[in-house]
Scaffold this active site. Structure first.
Site, PDB file in Angstrom:
ATOM      1  N   TYR A 198       0.787  -1.176  -0.111  1.00  0.00           N
ATOM      2  CA  TYR A 198       0.001   0.169   0.098  1.00  0.00           C
ATOM      3  C   TYR A 198       0.819   1.183  -0.020  1.00  0.00           C
ATOM      4  O   TYR A 198       0.219   2.306  -0.260  1.00  0.00           O
ATOM      5  CB  TYR A 198      -0.932   0.078   1.153  1.00  0.00           C
TER       6      TYR A 198
ATOM      7  N   LYS B 288       3.330 -13.910   6.560  1.00  0.00           N
ATOM      8  CA  LYS B 288       3.679 -14.919   5.581  1.00  0.00           C
ATOM      9  C   LYS B 288       5.302 -14.938   5.333  1.00  0.00           C
ATOM     10  O   LYS B 288       5.789 -15.032   4.514  1.00  0.00           O
ATOM     11  CB  LYS B 288       3.055 -14.289   4.222  1.00  0.00           C
TER      12      LYS B 288
ATOM     13  N   ASP C 100      -2.278 -17.459   5.529  1.00  0.00           N
ATOM     14  CA  ASP C 100      -3.103 -18.355   4.982  1.00  0.00           C
ATOM     15  C   ASP C 100      -4.003 -19.140   5.953  1.00  0.00           C
ATOM     16  O   ASP C 100      -5.056 -19.132   5.797  1.00  0.00           O
ATOM     17  CB  ASP C 100      -2.487 -19.021   3.722  1.00  0.00           C
TER      18      ASP C 100
ATOM     19  N   ASP D 155      -6.144  -6.149   5.130  1.00  0.00           N
ATOM     20  CA  ASP D 155      -7.194  -6.051   4.319  1.00  0.00           C
ATOM     21  C   ASP D 155      -8.037  -7.248   3.980  1.00  0.00           C
ATOM     22  O   ASP D 155      -9.075  -6.928   4.124  1.00  0.00           O
ATOM     23  CB  ASP D 155      -6.482  -5.497   2.678  1.00  0.00           C
TER      24      ASP D 155
END
Length: 465
Positions: free
Chosen positions: A158, A230, A330, A354
């Site tokens: 972002y 992640k 995930d 998000d």
């Protein structure tokens, strides 16, 4: 109800003193009405806010609303999507609220929301997600969802650093990588047709986000903080986010936190006081015997460091501390569905946050009632906002659910320390939804519900206070 954008409001100014927000009894609060359905939503919401403040404080406190312009309304009146005067008002008065805004088409400001966050360095996107009894949900146990997401707001993808495929800039970046980092450049499978983006994650940005999340969790007596990342794939950005997060937790909040692995180590010792370091290590790491010597030594050191906490954390004392743990992004998206109670406060980067905040909103009634706040806890600047879009086809029909802005107003009042007013609005919403007096989005999914207009739903909330 509001001052015209050109007038100078008469009221007090919120400010920071000794690191704390100082709120006068008549604070000036800038607001952006919003585009599309924002007009209907704001008219309903502001009546709820004023009624709650009046009831809670018997006239001793009052918000002085100051309209500022952004979006379509600003462009029509000033030929500018985000006038300097609007940014200046938020800078001066610190705390504000806004409805949904249209993103300009055809270049220029990528997103008005992102522009405001970057200009004011609003580094926390705060997204609480909780269930209101009676709200239709696609999951079996929506009542298990009660989470607060601290989403980093200024870094990650972002930051907006990217170049289009085939552009001169993209070619230059790829050529630089090919020359200076040929090993990494080979991983770009189709360099001639690739767009390129940069994902910055900093230690400073991570630490201030996690610090704010821990302070919130301790203040509100939450049970755990989960760092979502992640890092198994992106070790030096997302993995570093995890490591830096643990670092600020154990360095700055040592007396108040315990990591999940520390709890295992301490718990093992509590179950068997004669346990050796090696035996404890075998319980913590099932693959202990396959570890190379250097990793075994590191694990032994971890065991000994955790056990050194025994005077303050041992003997079950750690069970009263804030648990700090981490989870891969995930698997987190799966487990917030299957094991929602395992999550409390979450700290994560922008993109993960998000996805996660919208997925959670779907579990408790949809983004139409999902609140949000963008906050800089150091400067005191904060803008609370609707998290949904403008839905122009429903504009001026007095039809849509004002819940997102109203719940964002609750967050704003809590941020200001006006908890009594915030609690009244929450009570009113619980009552209105519990009575099945709801707007069309809920009405079509709730058997026996009474259909209410946007303005009527506000009336029901006020009556329920």
């Amino acid at each position: 109800m509001s001052n015209a954008p050109s007038t100078v409001p008469v009221g007090g100014t919120i400010h920071i003193a000794n690191g704390k927000l100082v709120v006068p009894s008549n604070p000036v609060i800038p607001f952006i009405e919003g585009d599309g359905t924002g007009r209907d939503i704001w008219r309903a919401s502001v009546r709820v806010f004023d009624a709650a403040v009046a009831k809670a404080y018997k006239g001793e406190r009052k918000i002085v609303w100051h309209e500022v312009l952004a979006g379509e309304k600003a462009f029509k009146q000033t030929n500018n999507w985000l006038p300097d005067e609007t940014v200046a008002a938020f800078q001066k008065y610190l705390v504000g609220i806004k409805g949904p805004l249209t993103t300009p088409i055809g270049g220029g400001i990528r997103s008005l929301n992102v522009a405001l966050r970057q200009m004011l360095d609003l580094y926390v996107c705060l997204r609480p997600v909780r269930y209101f009894k009676g709200v239709p949900s696609p999951v079996k146990k929506p009542e298990d969802v009660d989470m607060v997401i601290f989403r980093e707001n200024t870094e990650d993808i972002y930051a907006g650093i990217e170049w289009a495929a085939g552009s001169d800039a993209a070619k230059k970046v790829i050529a630089f990588l090919q020359q200076e980092f040929p090993k990494e450049a080979k991983k770009i499978r189709f360099p001639e047709s690739s767009g390129v983006g940069i994902k910055p994650i900093s230690k400073d940005g991570t630490e201030r986000l996690v610090r704010a999340a821990i302070r919130y969790a301790l203040k509100h007596k939450r049970k755990s903080l989960t760092i979502v990342h992640k890092g198994n794939i992106m070790k030096f950005t997302e993995g570093a986010f995890k490591d830096w997060g643990y670092g600020v937790a154990t360095r700055e909040f040592r007396a108040d936190v315990v990591t999940e692995r520390e709890s295992w180590i301490l718990g093992n010792k509590e179950s068997d006081a004669s346990l050796t370091t090696e035996a404890n290590a075998r319980l913590v790491e099932p693959g202990y015997d396959m570890l190379p010597p250097a990793q075994r030594d590191g694990l032994h050191k971890e065991i000994e460091t955790a056990l050194a906490l025994w005077p303050s954390h041992g003997g079950g004392q750690w069970k009263k501390k804030l648990m700090v743990k981490d989870s891969i992004a995930d698997i987190t998206l799966q487990q917030v569905l299957t094991r929602a109670k395992d999550f409390d406060v979450i700290a994560t980067m922008n993109l993960n946050g998000d996805y996660l905040s919208d997925a959670l909103a779907a579990q408790v009634g949809g983004i139409g009632i999902a609140p949000g706040g963008n906050i800089n806890y150091d400067s005191g600047h904060a803008i609370f906002e609707a998290t949904h879009g403008t839905a122009p086809k429903y504009a001026d029909k007095d039809q849509v659910n004002p819940g997102s802005v109203i719940l964002s107003g609750i967050m704003m009042l809590e941020h200001m320390g006006w908890q009594e007013a915030a609690d009244l609005i929450l009570k009113g919403m619980d009552t209105a939804i519990g009575n099945k007096t709801v707007t069309y989005d809920f009405h079509r999914m709730m058997p026996g519900a009474t259909l209410r207009k946007c303005s009527e739903f506000a009336d029901d909330i006020i009556a329920g206070m």
